[in-house]
Design an enzyme around this catalytic site. Structure first.
Site, PDB file in Angstrom:
ATOM      1  N   ARG A 276       0.842  -1.204   0.000  1.00 33.45           N
ATOM      2  CA  ARG A 276       0.000   0.000   0.000  1.00 33.45           C
ATOM      3  C   ARG A 276       0.874   1.250   0.000  1.00 33.45           C
ATOM      4  O   ARG A 276       0.575   2.219  -0.697  1.00 33.45           O
ATOM      5  CB  ARG A 276      -0.945   0.007   1.208  1.00 33.45           C
TER       6      ARG A 276
ATOM      7  N   CYS B 192      -1.479   6.013   8.941  1.00 30.00           N
ATOM      8  CA  CYS B 192      -1.791   4.741   8.290  1.00 30.00           C
ATOM      9  C   CYS B 192      -2.898   5.014   7.285  1.00 30.00           C
ATOM     10  O   CYS B 192      -2.877   6.039   6.608  1.00 30.00           O
ATOM     11  CB  CYS B 192      -2.188   3.680   9.315  1.00 30.00           C
TER      12      CYS B 192
END
Length: 271
Positions: free
Chosen positions: A180, A236
């Site tokens: 990611r 995050c």
């Protein structure tokens, strides 16, 4: 006990039921938001109260601010009060997701000025492996008064990130898994990639695959390259699993970590 960020299942078993210990079950599934509550109703550590990521540890999603905005702190304080939490209470949080959700409560309590909070090493599985008792009984309210005062230094918003991320004494940390971070995959947010200048410290590296925190020496070694930073901003996807990296920083003795609350889901909402 003020700064003890982690307790073992055996320690909790020895102290369970003591007046100044409250237990929070934080199990949750992003893929099935009802699962944690269902698991709690089936079995949990005796005396544990359930705190839900969406309804207790976050507030409703807006256009900006990320997928898990900060909760209504008056509501959370009321819930904690009903759990019997006051300024002298040690709150022990657990989940079954390698601290993903327990660390969110750990960070929120510290942000609210309550430092007597720890996560359960190994989570619910560690409790079960040791053969300790479980229960399906929901504990009664134990009214207390949870006083709180937000600690502004613990959190930053998008404007602060933009203003500070490229300063030489500031480190910007992306806590998501490397695919990611690199933009190879993005299963949740509409935009792939990372904030320019961020370095990648995946939150899963804080624990072993079976959910136990790696030794304190390993936590310290992990952050060796960033120990000179005056400020470490961690993000995050939505401000949840970044708290695991913040827990790791605390275990390493580094107190300069801050949470970018909205995280990547907030950042890319302006794209």
């Amino acid at each position: 006990m003020d700064n003890l960020p982690v307790v073992s299942a055996s320690w909790l078993y020895e102290h369970i039921g003591e007046e100044k210990i409250a237990i929070a079950d934080c199990r949750f599934s992003l893929a099935n938001p009802q699962l944690g509550q269902q698991q709690y109703q089936l079995s949990h550590i005796p005396g544990a109260h359930y705190l839900d990521l969406n309804s207790d540890l976050s507030s409703p999603v807006q256009k900006h601010g990320g997928r898990h905005p900060l909760p209504d702190f008056n509501q959370l304080a009321a819930k904690l009060s009903a759990m019997g939490v006051d300024s002298q209470t040690l709150v022990v949080a657990y989940d079954d997701s390698r601290f993903a959700f327990a660390a969110r409560l750990w960070w929120l309590l510290r942000y609210m000025g309550h430092k007597r909070v720890a996560v359960l090493d190994g989570g619910f599985k560690a409790w079960q492996v040791q053969g300790y008792p479980i229960s399906d009984e929901v504990p009664q309210s134990q009214p207390a008064k949870f006083d709180w005062q937000l600690q502004p230094a613990y959190a930053v918003d998008i404007d602060i990130v933009k203003a500070r991320k490229d300063l030489p004494n500031v480190a910007l940390v992306d806590a998501r898994e490397s695919d990611r971070y690199r933009g190879i995959s993005e299963p949740i947010d509409p935009v792939a990639g990372h904030i320019l200048g961020a370095v990648n410290y995946p939150w899963q590296d804080v624990s072993t695959p079976d959910g136990y925190l790696r030794p304190q020496s390993a936590q310290s070694d992990r952050w060796q390259e960033l120990k000179g930073a005056e400020e470490i901003i961690v993000y995050c996807g939505s401000g949840v699993t970044a708290c695991v990296d913040l827990l790791s920083l605390q275990l390493a003795g580094i107190n300069t970590g801050k949470l970018y609350v909205g995280s990547w889901s907030d950042w890319c909402s302006y794209s």
